[in-house]
Every structure is written in structure tokens, then in C-alpha cells.
Design an enzyme around this catalytic site. Structure first.
Site: not given
Lengths: 131, 243
Positions: B137-139
Site C-alpha cells: 500500500m502506498c500509505f
């Protein structure tokens, strides 16, 4: 001064012609623009299959840094006869030596007409105009 | 003299349309520079262009899934405002290094968030407290140009550069997602905030910090048609699972 034994595209690819074939890569400027000087920032590179035929300016691959995906374009038309087998697993080579060890593909040229390409002087002038 | 950009707002649009329109705006060389604000219906997980499906376990729990044309990690588009900038690569927003263009956008966003009482800063060095290995996930993967508050990442961004044009995707988290764990959200400081209320604050900051003016617009009929054509690819299983 960038190497004057090759030609350049404004999108920062270079082509070095030897006989009927040519090596194609990307310039130190492109590497630095994508990676901010951090060699680990380049994360993926997709290169074409050997045998693919490319037109002038056609996108032959893609490269991803931590923050951007960018196209790889061929300066001249030709057939892909070899890809650099080390690059996809060792993108740090592009930061270390974009001019020699960092070549991406070799093509069998369909044309040697470089009249639409930039020479080293023209490429330097382009970079200067962008800064 | 500010540069005039078109502003297109499409709340609650389908995933294929969202991605198709962004690509249509990227590929149209004579398109006016455009800022989009949008959200997604249904909630959608987007994979980064180069991500392997198998490297993002969240795909099994997400309802809708698309693959973006931009790079980076996966994002669960729920409780967020999504935006995109599409313009020529020689626009002042993009000149110089990729990292510099991120800093311009993120400083403007930080100014908008300050108005909500959120003190967002660039992560610069080190890891974010929201980093989690193995999710894709990017976050959960902070980079130096990312905006963080409370030590956690709250804004995700990625770019595509092609044909002398640039598409910059951004995701600003309003609230939480079951796929993104303990990330920074704006509702911690502004309970009840929604995308519609955040958008004008961002516009004010973009006007001031990016020297932009905006004309409210809509996609042209040609852009809508092209968005439909291009959009089909983003939800096609062969594209979704191409890696």
C-alpha cells in the site's frame, strides 16, 4: 559535455551507432531527473522482446522511479536484436554508468538518418534552455 | 500573472471512467492544463502501474480494483479526495527534477491543511510511523517527498510522464480505510470534513502557492468518449493481472 559519439532525443534518450546496429540508453540527466540522485529510487524497467520492430520515436519500454513512470523512446527505427540482460535486476547501473554499461537495447537499424536528432552540442543547449 | 487551468470536478465517478479520463487528459497534447478533483463509486483499490497483483494482499478484500497508469503503491480510494494535474511537461509546475515538482504540490497542500489545523511536513529523512512492510500500500511506504502529520503519511502521489506531458495523481486522506491501517487523516483535526469542503481550500492554496487561476469546466464530448474507450483497459482482468 555529454559524449559526442552519439545522438540524442529531447526526451533524454541517446543512440550510439556502430555499423548497422546501435545501442540506445537514457542520459545522466534523465536518470537524475527521475531519481533525484538516489540510485535506489529507480525501481522497475520494462524492456521489449528481441525481434520487435520499432518505428522512429516509438515507445519501446517504461521505467519507474519511486515517484514517476516514464516512457523510453527509440531515436531511430529498427529491430530489437538484444536487450541489456543486467539492467532489469540492476537499475543502479543506470546511475553508475548511463553511457556504456547502462545501455538498454541494441537495434538493427532501419535507417541511419540522424538529421532529426540532436548532437551533443544541441542536447546541451536544450538542457541549458530548460534550466 | 497566474496561469489559467481548467478545473473539472467529478464526485463519485466509476473507477474505469476516473482512470480513463485522466489518461485522456494526459494523451491529448492540445488539452488545456487541467486539475481534477474526484472521488470513487464504488470504493476502489488502485494498483500502481508496475505492481504485482500478488504483492498487494488487499486486492482480496477490496470490492473494485483498477490498475493506475501512474507508479507507486496501491491506494484504497475511500474517505479521500483524489486529484490529478495534467499538463505539458514544460509547465512551471513540472520543470526540473521529479522530486521538485512533488515539493511544489505538497507545499501548496500543506498550506491548505494548515488552515484546518493540520501541521503537515515533508517526511524528508527516515521512515514514517505509518510504514508497514508487505502490504504493497502506498500509505504504508513513506518517501522523502511525502506529506506526513503526526509522523504518519496522509497524502499519496504518483506521476506518469509520456509524450512531453505529465499526469500527477494525488490522494488526500479524509478518514480511515480497513486496508490502510494507522495512517494520517484530516478528520483527526476536522471531524466530519468531506471532499467537497476540502476542495475550495485546496484551490485557494493552489492559486496562492502555484500561481494558478481556475476556470470551472467539464470534459469535452471528445474527452468523455476517449475516457470511455481508454477506461475499459483499467478494469480488464488481463491488465489488472498483467504482473
Amino acid at each position: 559535455m555529454r559524449p559526442n559519439d552519439r545522438h540524442y532525443l529531447p526526451s533524454h534518450e541517446w543512440i550510439k551507432i556502430t555499423g548497422d546496429t546501435a545501442l540506445i540508453g537514457i542520459t545522466d540527466f534523465a536518470v537524475d531527473e527521475l531519481s533525484s540522485g538516489n540510485e535506489g529510487d529507480l525501481v522497475y524497467c520494462d524492456l521489449p522482446e528481441v525481434g520487435r520492430t520499432l518505428e522512429d520515436g516509438e515507445t519501446f519500454g517504461e521505467i519507474e522511479s519511486v515517484k514517476a513512470v516514464a516512457d523510453l523512446n527509440t531515436p531511430l527505427a529498427g529491430e530489437v536484436v538484444e536487450i541489456n540482460p543486467a539492467i532489469e535486476d540492476h537499475l543502479e547501473i543506470l546511475s553508475e554508468d548511463p553511457w556504456d554499461r547502462g545501455w538498454l537495447i541494441k537495434i538493427k537499424l532501419a535507417t541511419k538518418d540522424t538529421s532529426k536528432l540532436l548532437d551533443a552540442e544541441g542536447y546541451e543547449a536544450l538542457l541549458a534552455s530548460q534550466n | 500573472m497566474p496561469r489559467t487551468w481548467r478545473l473539472i470536478t467529478t464526485w463519485g465517478a466509476p473507477p474505469a471512467f476516473n482512470m480513463g479520463l485522466d489518461e485522456a487528459l494526459l494523451e491529448r497534447r492540445d488539452a488545456p492544463p487541467t486539475l481534477r478533483f474526484y472521488s470513487w463509486s464504488p470504493d476502489t483499490l488502485s494498483l500502481g502501474y508496475f505492481q504485482r497483483w500478488a504483492d498487494v494482499p488487499g486486492t482480496a478484500r477490496a470490492g473494485a480494483v483498477v490498475r493506475r497508469i501512474t507508479g507507486g503503491g496501491a491506494i484504497h480510494h475511500v474517505n479521500e479526495l483524489t486529484f490529478s494535474f495534467s499538463a505539458s511537461a514544460d509547465d512551471p509546475l513540472y520543470v526540473g527534477k521529479v522530486a521538485d515538482s512533488y515539493c511544489r504540490v505538497h507545499k501548496a497542500i500543506a498550506a491548505a491543511l494548515a488552515g484546518l489545523g493540520v501541521e503537515a511536513t515533508l517526511l524528508c529523512d527516515g521512515a514514517a510511523a505509518s510504514d508497514v512492510a508487505g502490504t504493497g500500500m502506498c500509505f504504508h511506504a513513506g518517501t522523502p517527498q511525502d506529506l506526513v502529520w503526526g509522523g504518519r503519511k496522509g497524502v499519496g502521489s504518483a506521476q506518469r510522464r509520456t509524450g512531453g506531458r505529465v499526469l500527477h495523481h494525488g490522494s488526500i486522506k479524509l478518514g480511515t480505510s480497513p486496508l490502510e491501517g494507522d495512517i494520517a487523516t484530516l478528520r483527526e483535526a476536522a471531524p466530519g470534513l468531506d471532499a467537497g469542503a476540502l476542495a475550495p481550500r485546496l484551490l485557494d492554496a493552489f492559486r496562492e502557492h502555484l500561481d494558478l487561476a481556475f476556470e470551472v469546466g467539464v470534459p469535452t464530448p471528445e474527452e468523455r468518449e476517449r475516457a470511455r474507450e481508454l477506461g475499459a483497459r483499467y478494469v480488464d482482468p488481463s491488465f489488472l493481472r498483467r504482473r
